[in-house]
Design an enzyme around this catalytic site. Structure first.
Site, short mmCIF file in Angstrom:
data_model
loop_
_atom_site.label_atom_id
_atom_site.label_comp_id
_atom_site.label_asym_id
_atom_site.label_seq_id
_atom_site.Cartn_x
_atom_site.Cartn_y
_atom_site.Cartn_z
N TYR A 174 -5.19 18.63 -9.80
CA TYR A 174 -5.52 17.46 -8.87
C TYR A 174 -6.67 16.63 -9.88
O TYR A 174 -6.49 15.14 -9.98
CB TYR A 174 -6.20 18.00 -7.76
CG TYR A 174 -6.78 16.66 -6.87
CD1 TYR A 174 -5.63 15.83 -6.08
CD2 TYR A 174 -8.12 16.47 -6.69
CE1 TYR A 174 -6.23 14.74 -5.19
CE2 TYR A 174 -8.63 15.27 -5.85
CZ TYR A 174 -7.57 14.49 -5.22
OH TYR A 174 -8.08 13.39 -4.46
N ILE B 284 0.79 -1.31 -0.12
CA ILE B 284 -0.04 -0.06 0.03
C ILE B 284 1.03 1.11 -0.10
O ILE B 284 1.69 1.36 0.87
CB ILE B 284 -0.91 0.15 1.20
CG1 ILE B 284 -1.65 -1.31 1.34
CG2 ILE B 284 -2.03 1.14 1.08
CD1 ILE B 284 -2.45 -1.33 2.70
N THR B 285 0.85 1.99 -1.08
CA THR B 285 1.61 3.40 -0.95
C THR B 285 0.92 4.35 -0.09
O THR B 285 -0.46 4.41 0.22
CB THR B 285 1.64 3.98 -2.48
OG1 THR B 285 0.28 4.22 -2.90
CG2 THR B 285 2.38 2.75 -3.34
N GLY B 286 1.55 5.09 0.67
CA GLY B 286 1.15 6.24 1.38
C GLY B 286 0.42 5.73 2.39
O GLY B 286 -0.86 6.26 2.97
N ALA B 287 0.87 4.59 3.22
CA ALA B 287 -0.08 3.74 4.29
C ALA B 287 0.16 4.10 5.44
O ALA B 287 -0.33 3.68 6.43
CB ALA B 287 0.56 2.11 4.21
N ASN B 288 0.78 5.42 5.87
CA ASN B 288 1.22 5.95 7.16
C ASN B 288 0.01 6.84 7.50
O ASN B 288 -0.08 7.25 8.66
CB ASN B 288 2.37 6.74 7.25
CG ASN B 288 2.55 7.80 6.14
OD1 ASN B 288 2.55 7.71 5.01
ND2 ASN B 288 2.54 9.06 6.84
N GLY C 65 -4.43 8.35 6.99
CA GLY C 65 -5.50 8.41 6.10
C GLY C 65 -6.01 6.95 5.79
O GLY C 65 -5.94 6.17 6.35
N GLY D 233 5.78 -7.97 -13.19
CA GLY D 233 6.48 -9.06 -13.34
C GLY D 233 6.06 -9.74 -12.32
O GLY D 233 5.63 -11.19 -12.27
N1 NAP Z 1 -9.73 12.11 1.75
C1 NAP Z 1 -10.81 12.43 0.87
O1 NAP Z 1 -11.71 12.79 0.91
C2 NAP Z 1 -10.28 11.79 -0.68
C3 NAP Z 1 -11.18 11.72 -1.34
C4 NAP Z 1 -11.31 11.24 -2.93
C5 NAP Z 1 -9.86 10.79 -3.27
N2 NAP Z 1 -8.75 10.51 -2.06
C6 NAP Z 1 -7.63 9.91 -2.50
O2 NAP Z 1 -7.38 9.13 -1.55
C7 NAP Z 1 -6.00 8.93 -1.43
C8 NAP Z 1 -5.32 8.96 0.15
O3 NAP Z 1 -5.45 10.14 0.60
P1 NAP Z 1 -5.89 10.51 2.20
O4 NAP Z 1 -7.16 11.02 1.99
O5 NAP Z 1 -5.90 9.33 2.85
O6 NAP Z 1 -4.86 11.66 2.46
P2 NAP Z 1 -3.62 11.67 3.24
O7 NAP Z 1 -4.04 11.31 4.73
O8 NAP Z 1 -2.87 13.06 2.97
O9 NAP Z 1 -2.67 10.44 2.98
C9 NAP Z 1 -1.90 10.71 1.69
C10 NAP Z 1 -0.69 9.67 1.90
O10 NAP Z 1 0.17 9.69 0.58
C11 NAP Z 1 1.36 9.97 0.96
N3 NAP Z 1 2.09 10.76 -0.04
C12 NAP Z 1 2.23 12.11 -0.27
N4 NAP Z 1 3.01 12.52 -1.22
C13 NAP Z 1 3.83 11.12 -1.34
C14 NAP Z 1 5.00 10.83 -2.10
N5 NAP Z 1 5.87 11.80 -2.84
N6 NAP Z 1 5.59 9.49 -2.09
C15 NAP Z 1 5.07 8.71 -1.31
N7 NAP Z 1 3.81 8.93 -0.59
C16 NAP Z 1 3.23 10.02 -0.56
C17 NAP Z 1 1.52 10.63 2.36
O11 NAP Z 1 2.36 10.55 2.99
P3 NAP Z 1 2.93 11.69 4.06
O12 NAP Z 1 2.25 11.44 5.57
O13 NAP Z 1 4.46 11.34 4.12
O14 NAP Z 1 2.69 13.25 3.62
C18 NAP Z 1 0.20 10.13 2.88
O15 NAP Z 1 0.63 8.67 3.63
C19 NAP Z 1 -5.39 9.95 -2.30
O16 NAP Z 1 -4.95 9.18 -3.64
C20 NAP Z 1 -6.30 10.81 -2.53
O17 NAP Z 1 -6.34 11.41 -3.98
C21 NAP Z 1 -8.97 11.10 -0.71
#
Ligand code: NAP
Ligand code: NAG
Length: 336
Positions: A217, A48-52, A54, A177
Site C-alpha cells: 500500500y 473522479i475515479t472511485g466516486a461511489n 468515501g 490530450g
Molecule cells: N480513508 C483514509 O483514511 C485515507 C487515508 C489516506 C489516503 N486515502 C486514499 O483515499 C482514496 C479514497 O479512499 P476512501 O478512503 O474513500 O476509500 P473507499 O470508501 O473504500 O473508496 C475507494 C473507492 O475506490 C474504488 N475502487 C477500488 N478498486 C477499484 C478498481 N479496481 N477500479 C475502480 N475503482 C476502484 C472503490 O470502488 P468500490 O466501492 O466498487 O469498491 C471506491 O469507490 C484512496 O486512494 C486511498 O488510498 C484514504
C-alpha cells in the site's frame, strides 16, 4: 461500591462528551475552504475515479454543489448508480441544470464504468470519454485499494500497485490530450502519508517474491507522488497542472480488508467517530486543489489540509521518478 460504579460511569460519560466536543470542534475547523462561490465550477467537467464511496463521493458532492458536471468513474455500475441517485437527491433537489439558468444550480452527475484493475477497461473507458466528452477540466485520481490479501489484476499486477498506480497511470496518459485541449486544466492525485513506509523495489514490483500488504500500500502511495512530480515536470510550460495530497485519516470503506475482532469493534467505532475525519472533511483538500483560484498554476506540489507540505527525500528523487515512469509505460503497454 455504588459510589465507585457511579464514578466510573461519570468518568465514561465525561470521556464520551469530551470526544464529542473534539468531534464538533474538529468539523468546524475543517470547513475553512468551503462555501463561497457557488458557481465556481459551472461549465467545468470533472472526472473522479472511485466516486461511489468515501472521499470520492464526498468530493463529487462538493464539486456538484459548485456547479460542475461530475463524471463518476466506477467499477460497479449498480453501486455507482445508487450513489449518483443519492447525490442528485442531496445536492440537486430541484432537478439540476434543467431547473433554469438562475436556480443557483448544482451541476450534473454521470456514471461511466471504469475498472482500474483491468487495462482493457481503462482503455475502453477512455475511448468512450474521448468520443462523448468535448472537454475535461479536472481529473481526480482517487480510487484506491488498501491492504488487501495478495491478489493480481487482470493483467497480472499486484493489486494495490496495479489499481492505485498503474491503472491511474494509463488513465491519465490516455486523457492527457483532452486535458491539454481543455487547458487550463488540473489533475489531482490522492495519495497518503503512509507513503513514508514504502519504497519502489524495482526488482519485484508485482511482489511475486514476497508480499507485505502494508508495504505494498505504502509503495503504491509513494508511486502516486513520484508519478505526480514526474508528470508535473513533463507538463511544464503547458497549462495543465498536477498536484498530490494526503487526506488525513478518514472514516470510509477503505478498511474493508482489515479484520477487527467483534469485541473490539464498538471501541474502534467510538475512536474512529471521535478522531477520524468525516468524508466531507477529508475531501476538502481535493476540492480545494480541483477548484480554488488560489492554486491556479501551482504544480508538482504535495498538500494536506489545503496547505502545501514537505516531502521526504525519497518522494522527491527525480531518477526514481523517471525510472518508475519508464517502467510503468512498459507495464501498461504505451511505449511508443
Ligand atoms: N480513508 C483514509 O483514511 C485515507 C487515508 C489516506 C489516503 N486515502 C486514499 O483515499 C482514496 C479514497 O479512499 P476512501 O478512503 O474513500 O476509500 P473507499 O470508501 O473504500 O473508496 C475507494 C473507492 O475506490 C474504488 N475502487 C477500488 N478498486 C477499484 C478498481 N479496481 N477500479 C475502480 N475503482 C476502484 C472503490 O470502488 P468500490 O466501492 O466498487 O469498491 C471506491 O469507490 C484512496 O486512494 C486511498 O488510498 C484514504
Ligand atoms: C511490512 O511492511 C511494513 C511497512 O513497510 C513494515 O513496517 C513491516 O515491518 C513489514 N512487515 C514484515 C513482516 O516484513
Amino acid at each position: 461500591m455504588a459510589v465507585g460504579t457511579a464514578a466510573a460511569l461519570l468518568a465514561a460519560l465525561g470521556g464520551i462528551l469530551w470526544l464529542a466536543a473534539r468531534r464538533f470542534v474538529g468539523s468546524s475547523v475543517q470547513r475553512l475552504h468551503q462555501g463561497g462561490d457557488s458557481g465556481l465550477m459551472r461549465g467545468k467537467t470533472v472526472l473522479i475515479t472511485g466516486a461511489n464511496s468515501g472521499l470520492g463521493r464526498a468530493t463529487a458532492a462538493e464539486l456538484l454543489r459548485l456547479g460542475a458536471r461530475v463524471i463518476m468513474g466506477c467499477r460497479d455500475r449498480e453501486r455507482a448508480e445508487e450513489a449518483a441517485g443519492q447525490l442528485r437527491r442531496e445536492v440537486c433537489p430541484t432537478g439540476g441544470p434543467d431547473s433554469g439558468p438562475n436556480s443557483g444550480g448544482a451541476g450534473e452527475v454521470v456514471v461511466k464504468e471504469l475498472d482500474l484493475a483491468s487495462l482493457s477497461s481503462v482503455r475502453s473507458f477512455c475511448q468512450e470519454m474521448l468520443q462523448e466528452e468535448p472537454r475535461l477540466d479536472v481529473l481526480i485520481n482517487n480510487a484506491g485499494v488498501f491492504q488487501c490479501p495478495y491478489m493480481k489484476t487482470e493483467d497480472g499486477f499486484e493489486m494495490q500497485f496495479g489499481v492505485n498506480h498503474l491503472g491511474h497511470f494509463l488513465l491519465t496518459n490516455l486523457l492527457l490530450g483532452l486535458l491539454k485541449s481543455s487547458a487550463p486544466s488540473r489533475i489531482v492525485v490522492v495519495s497518503s502519508k503512509l507513503y513514508k513506509y514504502g519504497d519502489i523495489n524495482f526488482e519485484d514490483l508485482n511482489s511475486e517474491q514476497s508480499y507485505n500488504k502494508s508495504f505494498c500500500y505504502s509503495r503504491s502511495k509513494l508511486a502516486n507522488i513520484l508519478f505526480t512530480r514526474e508528470l508535473a515536470r513533463r507538463l511544464e510550460g503547458t497549462s495543465v497542472s498536477v498536484n498530490v495530497l494526503h487526506p488525513g485519516i478518514v472514516r470510509t470503506n477503505l478498511g474493508r480488508h482489515i479484520h477487527i475482532p467483534l469485541l473490539v469493534r464498538p471501541l474502534f467505532n467510538l475512536v474512529s467517530w471521535a478522531f477520524f475525519k468525516t468524508p466531507e472533511e477529508g475531501a476538502q483538500t481535493a476540492v480545494y486543489l480541483a477548484s480554488s483560484p488560489e492554486v491556479e498554476g501551482v504544480s508538482g506540489k504535495y498538500f494536506g489540509d489545503c496547505k502545501e507540505e514537505e516531502l521526504l527525500p525519497k518522494a522527491m528523487d527525480e531518477s526514481v521518478a523517471r525510472k518508475l515512469w519508464d517502467i510503468s509505460e512498459v507495464m501498461v503497454g504505451i511505449l511508443k
